[in-house]
Design a protein around this motif. Structure first.
Motif, PDB file in Angstrom:
ATOM      1  N   VAL A 116       7.835   2.339  -4.399  1.00  0.00           N
ATOM      2  CA  VAL A 116       7.112   2.842  -5.564  1.00  0.00           C
ATOM      3  C   VAL A 116       6.961   4.349  -5.429  1.00  0.00           C
ATOM      4  N   ALA A 117       6.873   5.004  -6.567  1.00  0.00           N
ATOM      5  CA  ALA A 117       6.517   6.422  -6.600  1.00  0.00           C
ATOM      6  C   ALA A 117       5.062   6.474  -7.030  1.00  0.00           C
ATOM      7  N   GLU A 118       4.254   7.105  -6.208  1.00  0.00           N
ATOM      8  CA  GLU A 118       2.815   7.149  -6.433  1.00  0.00           C
ATOM      9  C   GLU A 118       2.403   8.590  -6.711  1.00  0.00           C
ATOM     10  N   ALA A 119       1.899   8.845  -7.909  1.00  0.00           N
ATOM     11  CA  ALA A 119       1.450  10.189  -8.292  1.00  0.00           C
ATOM     12  C   ALA A 119       0.037  10.429  -7.771  1.00  0.00           C
ATOM     13  N   GLY A 120      -0.302  11.681  -7.634  1.00  0.00           N
ATOM     14  CA  GLY A 120      -1.648  12.021  -7.187  1.00  0.00           C
ATOM     15  C   GLY A 120      -1.818  11.945  -5.691  1.00  0.00           C
ATOM     16  N   GLY A 121      -0.724  11.846  -4.957  1.00  0.00           N
ATOM     17  CA  GLY A 121      -0.797  11.755  -3.507  1.00  0.00           C
ATOM     18  C   GLY A 121      -0.906  10.316  -3.043  1.00  0.00           C
ATOM     19  N   GLU A 122      -0.594  10.126  -1.776  1.00  0.00           N
ATOM     20  CA  GLU A 122      -0.657   8.783  -1.211  1.00  0.00           C
ATOM     21  C   GLU A 122      -2.070   8.211  -1.359  1.00  0.00           C
ATOM     22  N   GLU A 123      -2.112   6.918  -1.511  1.00  0.00           N
ATOM     23  CA  GLU A 123      -3.362   6.157  -1.637  1.00  0.00           C
ATOM     24  C   GLU A 123      -4.027   6.272  -2.995  1.00  0.00           C
ATOM     25  N   SER A 124      -3.439   6.998  -3.950  1.00  0.00           N
ATOM     26  CA  SER A 124      -4.071   7.098  -5.267  1.00  0.00           C
ATOM     27  C   SER A 124      -3.897   5.811  -6.063  1.00  0.00           C
ATOM     28  N   GLY A 125      -2.782   5.119  -5.820  1.00  0.00           N
ATOM     29  CA  GLY A 125      -2.511   3.880  -6.529  1.00  0.00           C
ATOM     30  C   GLY A 125      -1.893   4.054  -7.900  1.00  0.00           C
ATOM     31  N   LEU A 126      -1.646   5.287  -8.356  1.00  0.00           N
ATOM     32  CA  LEU A 126      -1.084   5.531  -9.674  1.00  0.00           C
ATOM     33  C   LEU A 126       0.442   5.427  -9.591  1.00  0.00           C
ATOM     34  N   VAL A 127       0.976   4.270  -9.948  1.00  0.00           N
ATOM     35  CA  VAL A 127       2.407   4.004  -9.844  1.00  0.00           C
ATOM     36  C   VAL A 127       3.117   4.597 -11.055  1.00  0.00           C
ATOM     37  N   VAL A 128       4.064   5.523 -10.794  1.00  0.00           N
ATOM     38  CA  VAL A 128       4.823   6.167 -11.865  1.00  0.00           C
ATOM     39  C   VAL A 128       6.317   5.895 -11.752  1.00  0.00           C
ATOM     40  N   GLY A 129       6.719   5.140 -10.749  1.00  0.00           N
ATOM     41  CA  GLY A 129       8.123   4.803 -10.603  1.00  0.00           C
ATOM     42  C   GLY A 129       8.310   3.662  -9.630  1.00  0.00           C
ATOM     43  N   THR A 130       9.431   2.944  -9.783  1.00  0.00           N
ATOM     44  CA  THR A 130       9.772   1.849  -8.869  1.00  0.00           C
ATOM     45  C   THR A 130      11.275   1.775  -8.710  1.00  0.00           C
ATOM     46  N   ILE A 131      11.690   1.162  -7.621  1.00  0.00           N
ATOM     47  CA  ILE A 131      13.077   0.757  -7.432  1.00  0.00           C
ATOM     48  C   ILE A 131      13.106  -0.386  -6.435  1.00  0.00           C
ATOM     49  N   MET A 132      13.994  -1.324  -6.684  1.00  0.00           N
ATOM     50  CA  MET A 132      14.261  -2.408  -5.749  1.00  0.00           C
ATOM     51  C   MET A 132      15.734  -2.349  -5.384  1.00  0.00           C
ATOM     52  N   ALA A 133      16.041  -2.834  -4.188  1.00  0.00           N
ATOM     53  CA  ALA A 133      17.425  -2.954  -3.754  1.00  0.00           C
ATOM     54  C   ALA A 133      17.598  -4.324  -3.122  1.00  0.00           C
ATOM     55  N   GLY A 134      18.823  -4.760  -3.077  1.00  0.00           N
ATOM     56  CA  GLY A 134      19.165  -6.001  -2.411  1.00  0.00           C
ATOM     57  C   GLY A 134      20.398  -5.782  -1.561  1.00  0.00           C
ATOM     58  N   TYR A 135      20.526  -6.555  -0.492  1.00  0.00           N
ATOM     59  CA  TYR A 135      21.697  -6.435   0.369  1.00  0.00           C
ATOM     60  C   TYR A 135      21.984  -7.790   0.975  1.00  0.00           C
ATOM     61  N   ASP A 136      23.222  -8.258   0.802  1.00  0.00           N
ATOM     62  CA  ASP A 136      23.603  -9.568   1.313  1.00  0.00           C
ATOM     63  C   ASP A 136      24.497  -9.474   2.547  1.00  0.00           C
ATOM     64  N   GLY A 137      24.628  -8.284   3.110  1.00  0.00           N
ATOM     65  CA  GLY A 137      25.500  -8.082   4.264  1.00  0.00           C
ATOM     66  C   GLY A 137      26.889  -7.630   3.854  1.00  0.00           C
ATOM     67  N   HIS A 138      27.181  -7.688   2.581  1.00  0.00           N
ATOM     68  CA  HIS A 138      28.488  -7.252   2.066  1.00  0.00           C
ATOM     69  C   HIS A 138      28.325  -6.178   0.999  1.00  0.00           C
ATOM     70  N   ARG A 139      27.525  -6.487  -0.021  1.00  0.00           N
ATOM     71  CA  ARG A 139      27.289  -5.528  -1.102  1.00  0.00           C
ATOM     72  C   ARG A 139      25.796  -5.326  -1.292  1.00  0.00           C
ATOM     73  N   GLY A 140      25.490  -4.141  -1.786  1.00  0.00           N
ATOM     74  CA  GLY A 140      24.112  -3.842  -2.139  1.00  0.00           C
ATOM     75  C   GLY A 140      23.947  -3.856  -3.646  1.00  0.00           C
ATOM     76  N   TRP A 141      22.712  -4.000  -4.071  1.00  0.00           N
ATOM     77  CA  TRP A 141      22.371  -4.001  -5.488  1.00  0.00           C
ATOM     78  C   TRP A 141      21.169  -3.102  -5.719  1.00  0.00           C
TER      79      TRP A 141
END
Length: 145
Positions: free
Chosen positions: A52-77
């Motif tokens: 997550v991207a958290e605005a206002g510095g760490e521990e603020s809890g204000l989420v302004v962005g996200t990304i997820m990834a996956g990896y099966d040992g062959h390809r990533g997503w």
């Protein structure tokens, strides 16, 4: 929102409400299998490739962005890359993408895929600007529930 450099942090449960609100605002999620609580629970039960991207510095809890990834040992997503509209144009999406790609590379991943809606030209241009190309593939899916 005025923070120009939100911190990119591993997802923690304290981010859940902020992630849910961001995803509903950015993605809408009309399909029940994309319900944010279900997606979050399934992801953290499997692995921790979720930031997550958290605005206002760490521990603020204000989420302004996200990304997820996956990896099966062959390809990533890459999936669930979301940036709050007030934070767009500040390279936050690229920073999130770079973080996920670096983590995938560290795991030994050599090829990354993603899917976007064909009609979403803005997102297509974003990924092309970050080195992705359209590949001649047919995406297929099947619900299992």
């Amino acid at each position: 929102m005025t923070d120009n450099h939100p911190a990119i942090l591993p997802f923690e449960d304290r981010h859940r409400d902020g992630v849910t609100a961001l995803w509903r605002a950015v993605f809408g999620y009309p399909a029940d299998y994309n319900e944010p609580g279900f997606v979050i629970d399934a992801k953290v039960a499997r692995d921790r490739l979720f930031w997550v991207a958290e605005a206002g510095g760490e521990e603020s809890g204000l989420v302004v962005g996200t990304i997820m990834a996956g990896y099966d040992g062959h390809r990533g997503w890459i999936y669930s890359l979301a940036v709050h509209p007030d934070q767009r144009g500040r390279r936050l999406g690229t920073r999130l993408l770079d973080r996920a790609l670096a983590e995938l590379k560290a795991l030994g991943c050599v090829k990354v895929n993603l899917q976007i809606l064909e009609s979403n030209e803005t997102v297509r241009r974003f990924y092309e600007a970050n080195g992705f190309t359209v590949e001649p593939r047919l995406s297929m899916g099947r619900r299992l529930d």
